[in-house]
Write a protein that holds these residues in place. Sequence first.
Motif, PDB file in Angstrom:
ATOM      1  N   LEU A 132      38.447  41.422  30.786  1.00  0.00           N
ATOM      2  CA  LEU A 132      39.407  42.140  31.629  1.00  0.00           C
ATOM      3  C   LEU A 132      40.864  41.875  31.249  1.00  0.00           C
ATOM      4  O   LEU A 132      41.208  40.784  30.807  1.00  0.00           O
ATOM      5  N   GLY A 133      41.679  42.882  31.447  1.00  0.00           N
ATOM      6  CA  GLY A 133      43.118  42.745  31.294  1.00  0.00           C
ATOM      7  C   GLY A 133      43.796  43.746  32.219  1.00  0.00           C
ATOM      8  O   GLY A 133      43.144  44.669  32.737  1.00  0.00           O
ATOM      9  N   TRP A 134      45.089  43.609  32.397  1.00  0.00           N
ATOM     10  CA  TRP A 134      45.759  44.414  33.429  1.00  0.00           C
ATOM     11  C   TRP A 134      45.764  45.898  33.126  1.00  0.00           C
ATOM     12  O   TRP A 134      45.910  46.722  34.023  1.00  0.00           O
ATOM     13  N   TRP A 135      45.597  46.274  31.841  1.00  0.00           N
ATOM     14  CA  TRP A 135      45.607  47.714  31.532  1.00  0.00           C
ATOM     15  C   TRP A 135      44.296  48.405  31.912  1.00  0.00           C
ATOM     16  O   TRP A 135      44.196  49.626  31.895  1.00  0.00           O
ATOM     17  N   GLY A 136      43.294  47.602  32.270  1.00  0.00           N
ATOM     18  CA  GLY A 136      42.040  48.187  32.750  1.00  0.00           C
ATOM     19  C   GLY A 136      42.034  48.351  34.255  1.00  0.00           C
ATOM     20  O   GLY A 136      41.100  48.913  34.834  1.00  0.00           O
ATOM     21  N   HIS A 137      43.097  47.867  34.882  1.00  0.00           N
ATOM     22  CA  HIS A 137      43.182  47.884  36.345  1.00  0.00           C
ATOM     23  C   HIS A 137      43.649  49.247  36.873  1.00  0.00           C
ATOM     24  O   HIS A 137      44.477  49.916  36.242  1.00  0.00           O
TER      25      HIS A 137
END
Length: 413
Positions: free
Chosen positions: A269-274
């Motif tokens: 996970l990373g913030w661009w998948g949020h």
Amino acid sequence: MNYENSLSFARSLDQKDHLSSYRNEFHYPKDDHENELIYFCGNSLGLQPKSASKQMDKEFSMWSKMGVLGQEERWIAYHEKLTKPFANLVGGKDTEVVAMNALTVNIHLLLISFYQPEKRKIKILMEKDAFPSDHYAIQSHIEFHGYKLKDILIEVAPRVGEKVMRDQDIIDLIEKNSEELALIYLGGLNYYTGQALDIEAITSIAISKGIKVGFNLAHSAGNVPLELHDWGVDFAAWCTYKYLCGGPGAPAGTFIHDRHHDWKGPRLLGWWGHNKESRFEMPSLFDPIQTSEAWQISNAPIMGMAPLIASMEIFNQVGMSSISQKGKQLSSFLEYVLKNTLPEVNIITPKKRGCQLSIAVPGGRDVFNFLHDEGVVCDWRNPDVIRVAPHPLFNSFVEIFRFVQILKNAIEK
Ligand SMILES: *Cc1c(COP(=O)(O)O)cnc(C)c1O
């Protein structure tokens, strides 16, 4: 189609070719005397679209004039400009494709999710002659799960005395090992032989046996028609600097079938998948985007994507059906002229293919060096193979005819 082995016939094919004018959309490489080379390396690095620098300039100028305000203007959603063209390219829905990272990186991200060994179902089927990076990637995940390579890997290869695999052998191997296979991971089109696999048939048997199936499409995307959604492929990834002319190291493409978009399994996970609505509220709890974009980790490399956006505009305008059709014509004409001029040359590539022909030549490396000196750009693979890949958007039938004449001189020398 009935071909003739002559320059005038090659010219007539160029005159009838609806795509011939697209050559002007690319910077075509020249030698020191300003003569155009014969560039048959589109399978390795596609040429630069003339519109690429304009796309770059736009972003550079935005950055210089606006600094971070450029982010608000356009960069947050910049990668979405590639969604539609990628979907058209591989036959996916808009929600199923995303541009991110590099190819092998994406393969790792996908294997984290899609290689889930359990109980007896732990094995992976791949090609013995896969691209090295695929072997390394698969090895990492086998070891990551605490297994040994030899206990997990089932490799499919051509039969003894044959140069390419048989689709039926792959299918038989899947059936034979279906109780133990967790994953099938194959190249859609083999980088060395140019063989295109029957993705649809392989996927269909995999799904019926409850085995996950993914493809490396480095040599398929932009070369052959694909219908990943309808075929039911679980996942796929491709690079964009080869046939797709996105520039050296350009960001890669990823496909994840929409039946997996409500994903509950492992994923990095990373913030661009949020969730885009709340991303900038900086929540610490991850709320995934309900599309393939959830597999994104970091914000997009704008400067790397700009040239790719330029080339994908061209691909989108022409369409994969015209592109793949011309690719096929280029390789059949090449095969015809080769067979009629140089019967001693052994063409490894089978009929199920795209625009690349891999040929084993007598004289090997010396022949390749001669070609190079005569202004032909193609590539060499040990022990004796020259890969020749005329590109549907910037190569002509006359170049194919000329190439074979130069090859003839090379072999005779
Ligand atoms: C070109 C190619 C690669 C290259 O991987 P990168 O991560 O883009 O460096 C990987 N796999 C295959 C099959 C290729 O043809």
